[in-house]
Design a protein around this motif. Structure first.
Motif, PDB file in Angstrom:
ATOM      1  N   ASP A 131      -9.576  -4.289   7.126  1.00  0.00           N
ATOM      2  CA  ASP A 131      -9.710  -2.902   7.095  1.00  0.00           C
ATOM      3  C   ASP A 131     -11.251  -2.500   7.749  1.00  0.00           C
ATOM      4  N   CYS A 142      -7.349  -3.877  11.234  1.00  0.00           N
ATOM      5  CA  CYS A 142      -6.906  -2.468  10.899  1.00  0.00           C
ATOM      6  C   CYS A 142      -8.339  -1.480  11.050  1.00  0.00           C
ATOM      7  N   TRP A 196      -8.218   1.345  12.734  1.00  0.00           N
ATOM      8  CA  TRP A 196      -7.590   2.535  12.975  1.00  0.00           C
ATOM      9  C   TRP A 196      -7.734   3.162  14.506  1.00  0.00           C
ATOM     10  N   ARG A 251      -4.031  -2.245  14.498  1.00  0.00           N
ATOM     11  CA  ARG A 251      -3.851  -0.805  14.276  1.00  0.00           C
ATOM     12  C   ARG A 251      -4.297  -0.046  15.350  1.00  0.00           C
ATOM     13  N   TRP A 303       0.663  -1.129   0.222  1.00  0.00           N
ATOM     14  CA  TRP A 303      -0.129   0.131   0.052  1.00  0.00           C
ATOM     15  C   TRP A 303       0.657   1.265   0.131  1.00  0.00           C
ATOM     16  N   ASP A 357      -2.260  -5.416  -0.440  1.00  0.00           N
ATOM     17  CA  ASP A 357      -3.135  -4.530   0.247  1.00  0.00           C
ATOM     18  C   ASP A 357      -4.465  -4.510  -0.610  1.00  0.00           C
ATOM     19  N   ASP A 358      -5.260  -3.343  -0.545  1.00  0.00           N
ATOM     20  CA  ASP A 358      -6.465  -3.095  -1.204  1.00  0.00           C
ATOM     21  C   ASP A 358      -6.252  -3.153  -2.580  1.00  0.00           C
ATOM     22  N   TYR A 417      -5.771  -8.802   1.753  1.00  0.00           N
ATOM     23  CA  TYR A 417      -6.420  -7.733   2.611  1.00  0.00           C
ATOM     24  C   TYR A 417      -7.987  -7.656   2.103  1.00  0.00           C
ATOM     25  N   ASP A 457      -3.870   6.230   8.809  1.00  0.00           N
ATOM     26  CA  ASP A 457      -3.003   5.780   8.233  1.00  0.00           C
ATOM     27  C   ASP A 457      -1.491   6.714   8.436  1.00  0.00           C
ATOM     28  N   CYS A 490     -11.633   0.356   0.998  1.00  0.00           N
ATOM     29  CA  CYS A 490     -11.427   1.919   1.109  1.00  0.00           C
ATOM     30  C   CYS A 490     -11.287   2.366  -0.251  1.00  0.00           C
ATOM     31  N   GLN A 491     -11.213   1.402  -1.342  1.00  0.00           N
ATOM     32  CA  GLN A 491     -11.390   1.724  -2.512  1.00  0.00           C
ATOM     33  C   GLN A 491     -12.420   1.471  -3.486  1.00  0.00           C
ATOM     34  N   LYS A 509      -5.045  -8.837   6.445  1.00  0.00           N
ATOM     35  CA  LYS A 509      -5.363  -7.396   7.059  1.00  0.00           C
ATOM     36  C   LYS A 509      -6.644  -6.930   6.925  1.00  0.00           C
ATOM     37  N   MET A 535       2.570   0.618   9.149  1.00  0.00           N
ATOM     38  CA  MET A 535       3.564   0.365   8.456  1.00  0.00           C
ATOM     39  C   MET A 535       4.571   1.364   8.344  1.00  0.00           C
TER      40      MET A 535
HETATM   41  C1  GLA Z   1      -7.125   2.057   4.826  1.00  0.00           C
HETATM   42  C2  GLA Z   1      -6.013   1.535   5.652  1.00  0.00           C
HETATM   43  C3  GLA Z   1      -4.499   1.544   4.954  1.00  0.00           C
HETATM   44  C4  GLA Z   1      -4.665   0.781   3.629  1.00  0.00           C
HETATM   45  C5  GLA Z   1      -5.980   1.479   2.840  1.00  0.00           C
HETATM   46  C6  GLA Z   1      -6.173   0.828   1.444  1.00  0.00           C
HETATM   47  O1  GLA Z   1      -6.730   3.565   4.729  1.00  0.00           O
HETATM   48  O2  GLA Z   1      -5.877   1.986   6.958  1.00  0.00           O
HETATM   49  O3  GLA Z   1      -3.399   0.861   5.708  1.00  0.00           O
HETATM   50  O4  GLA Z   1      -5.260  -0.503   3.615  1.00  0.00           O
HETATM   51  O5  GLA Z   1      -7.020   1.455   3.547  1.00  0.00           O
HETATM   52  O6  GLA Z   1      -7.593   1.189   0.670  1.00  0.00           O
END
Ligand code: GLA
Length: 694
Positions: free
Chosen positions: A160, A192, A194, A212, A47, A82-83, A124, A216, A132-133, A158, A248
């Motif tokens: 999210d 994850c 946040w 997490r 990511w 990741d995503d 992910y 980010d 998130c995308q 992972k 990370m």
């Molecule tokens: C969130 C996560 C990030 C990453 C993005 C991917 O923001 O906290 O670490 O995985 O999504 O879209």
């Protein structure tokens, strides 16, 4: 409840039957559950550098680069996608499928490729309707998705927090934890969300091994230190096998300079953070590689010395972070956040290493060694960090005399305090020394004690000669109803116990810990994370040490058990009983105090350990775990070689008892709990901080 009562009448033998017998559900013991991992995860994630611009060629080239650069030998084994790996729709069977043009070979083939290089593959998803995308995610698809990943050979998830339609984190993250566990494959569960809804509390309960703690990271110094600041106060929640994740690494990315790269890496290492690289490994400059491959710094990260690193001093731009090591040394980072080169200083005593006439220092960035009589200091460039490993190398001081001592009557190796000095036998009041009033927590007054103000630390020397410490803690009455603090007790830099957050006006909370074998004790107060340090006047009421017993200390939970029976699931090490499965409890919590070490059982129980005549004292706090929502009643007894050495009164959730028993000459120790007239209901019986002096 009915089956539990019937079995109680049959006694302890029946308790064993419930675990293995035909009435038991399919116990997960044969299944490697997600949960504790051997050390903070090390690897790489797509990511930070690549965002959605990923494909299977990048993942393969990165795996090859991890091998060719030597990073695999340094310990980086996870390659985490990741995503954006998934297609925009599920397949006809409702399964996630890889993006057709970016991952045409499929994820299974990628896993095979990565595994063939001695590496592991991470993937992910999100605990929501979309990632998130905006891609398909796993809420309400947990079982099918976990099975899909297991069938592909995935090693880490992972998970999210995007796309949540407003459901509680505990529910969403537990559903995936259960689904991962049910696959039978060991998939490390990386939560994850946040830092929302206290993942450091619920994370380990739902199978998470890392969580997490923040939003980010980005590739700037401001982001690194902002995330660093948000770790303060969370150090109590990391345990061996379960880690806070401050996000990370950005080493080698964005605007970070070489100095900042090394500081970022030093800090994440003392935090026992996952070391997940986020740079382009296909073309990594030698200078960056030398940071990432620093074996001395990685060793600090991977070694569990009893606690993660924490901030021990903060003088504005100059900060000191320290982490105990399993060999008794301490790793320290001297951080300069300012714009110009500055001297950053601490002392061996402030690191929990006091009492020696000399210390050896190893600079973990230059390899240089030096000696000191206690001062530790470095000229540190702007946005830089010096990092040392410090060990005692001289003669030890004489311990306190046998007997009981008020900590306020003993010399202090070091002390620091948030508002003027820490005071002896009076409250903190204002910044002047000696300006306090009599100590008072709620309506309880204390003639003796320490008047502190967060952040505060008092270090005292035990010389391995004191077996117990007890105190009552709370916010001083001079704060009224303001103030919120957490009290922590450390032995040789290792967290022994910590209180719930205490606020102004509350009655005191008693903390008792075994101190057998420790050389130093640290009494620390940190901010309660609710309102900053405003009005955080914190009292240690009548802090008392019982000394006169030299020897080695050890936790009963770290020893081999000769036998162990417990009524509802197995007796647990360093966690509460939880429910029936093994290792499903949480941090042992008794009457507002949390203990990282101890034994969690369900009465009736009996845990036996061999002493072979080598030990003199057993100490513990016997109590009912808070997970019963303040229910349950138990009688605790200590039996050795057929002789009952101690029997407690009936213990309830609000009446834990301190146990301190002479076991001299005994061969086998039995820690026994028994139900009372109310039956077995909620009898989650903890031997918190069970410790032996040998
Ligand atoms: C969130 C996560 C990030 C990453 C993005 C991917 O923001 O906290 O670490 O995985 O999504 O879209």
């Amino acid at each position: 409840m009915k089956i539990r009562s019937v079995l109680t009448m049959l006694g302890v033998a029946a308790a064993f039957v419930i675990v293995v017998g035909p009435t038991a559900p399919a116990v997960a013991s044969a299944t490697p559950a997600p949960g504790p991992i051997s050390a903070p995860v090390m690897g790489w994630n797509s990511w930070n550098k690549f965002g959605c611009n990923i494909d299977e060629n990048l993942i393969k080239a990165t795996a090859d680069a991890i091998v060719s650069t030597g990073l695999r030998e340094s310990g980086y084994t996870y390659v985490n996608i990741d995503d954006c790996w998934m297609a925009s729709t599920r397949d006809a069977q409702g399964r996630l499928q890889p993006h057709p043009t970016r991952f045409p070979g499929g994820i299974k083939a990628l896993a095979d490729y990565v595994h063939a290089r001695g590496l592991k593959l991470g993937i992910y998803s999100s605990a929501g309707n979309n990632t998130c995308q905006g891609l398909p995610a796993s809420l309400d698809h947990e079982v099918v998705d976990a099975q899909t990943w297991a069938s592909w050979g995935i090693d880490l998830l992972k998970y999210d927090n995007c796309g949540n339609p407003g459901r509680p984190a505990l529910e969403r993250y537990k559903a995936m934890g259960d689904a991962l566990k049910a696959t039978g494959r060991h998939i490390v569960y990386s939560i994850c969300n946040w830092g929302r809804e206290d993942p450091w509390v619920f994370g380990p309960n739902v199978g998470g091994s890392l969580w997490r703690t923040t939003g980010d990271i980005s590739a700037s110094w401001a982001s690194v230190v902002s995330l660093l600041d948000q770790q303060v106060g969370l150090e109590a929640f990391a345990r061996k096998g379960y880690y806070n994740d401050p996000d990370m690494l950005e080493v080698g990315n964005g605007s970070l300079t070489a100095t900042e790269n090394a500081a970022h890496f030093s800090l994440w290492s003392v935090l026992a953070a996952p070391l997940i690289l986020g740079n382009d490994l296909r073309s990594v400059p030698a200078a960056t590689l030398s940071v990432l491959r620093n074996a001395d710094v990685i060793a600090v990260n991977q070694d569990w010395g009893g606690s993660q690193g924490r901030k021990i001093a903060d003088a504005g731009d100059a900060e000191v972070w320290a982490k105990p090591m399993s060999d008794g040394s301490v790793a320290v980072v001297l951080l300069n956040r300012g714009a110009a080169t500055a001297t950053v200083s601490t002392s061996a005593a402030a690191l929990g290493l006091g009492g020696s006439s000399a210390y050896g220092l190893r600079d973990l960035w230059t390899g240089a060694t030096s000696t000191s009589t206690g001062a530790i200091s470095a000229s540190v460039p702007s946005h830089g960090a010096a990092m040392y490993r410090v060990s005692r190398s001289g003669a030890l001081a004489a311990p306190p005399a046998a007997g009981t001592h008020q900590v306020s009557d003993l010399p202090w190796l070091a002390s620091s305090n948030g508002y003027g000095p820490a005071e002896r036998d009076e409250s903190n009041n204002t910044t002047a020394a000696g300006d306090g009033v009599p100590l008072k927590i709620g309506t309880t007054s204390f003639a003796k004690g320490i008047g502190a103000h967060a952040d505060s630390a008092v270090h005292v020397y035990l010389g391995r000669a004191c077996r117990t410490f007890t105190t009552q803690v709370g916010v001083d009455a001079e704060s009224g109803t303001a103030g919120s603090v957490r009290f922590q007790v450390y032995g040789d830099g290792r967290l022994l116990a910590y209180s719930d957050v205490k606020t102004g006006g509350q009655a005191p909370t008693r903390i008792t810990v075994g101190t057998a074998g420790y050389t130093t004790l640290e009494l620390r107060v940190t901010d309660g994370r609710t309102n900053g340090i405003t009005s955080d006047h914190a009292d240690w009421g009548s802090p008392t040490l019982t000394c006169g017993a030299a020897g080695t200390g050890s936790s009963v939970s770290d020893r081999t058990w000769a036998s162990a029976v417990s009524y509802f699931g197995p007796a647990e090490r360093d966690r509460s009983n939880g429910e029936r499965p093994a290792e499903d409890g949480s941090v042992i919590t008794v009457n507002g105090v949390h203990y990282p070490k101890g034994i969690g059982t369900h009465a009736a129980s009996d845990v036996a350990v061999a002493l072979d005549g080598a030990c003199t004292r057993f100490t513990a706090v016997a109590g009912i775990d808070a997970e019963t929502a303040n229910r349950g009643t138990v009688v605790f007894s200590v039996v050795a070689d057929g002789v009952t050495l101690y029997t407690s009164p009936t213990v309830t959730s609000t009446t834990p008892v301190a146990v301190d028993v002479d076991v001299t000459g005994r061969t086998t120790l039995h820690l026994v709990t028994a139900n009372t007239a109310d039956g077995t209901t909620y009898d989650h019986a903890d031997w918190a901080d069970a410790r032996l002096l040998c």
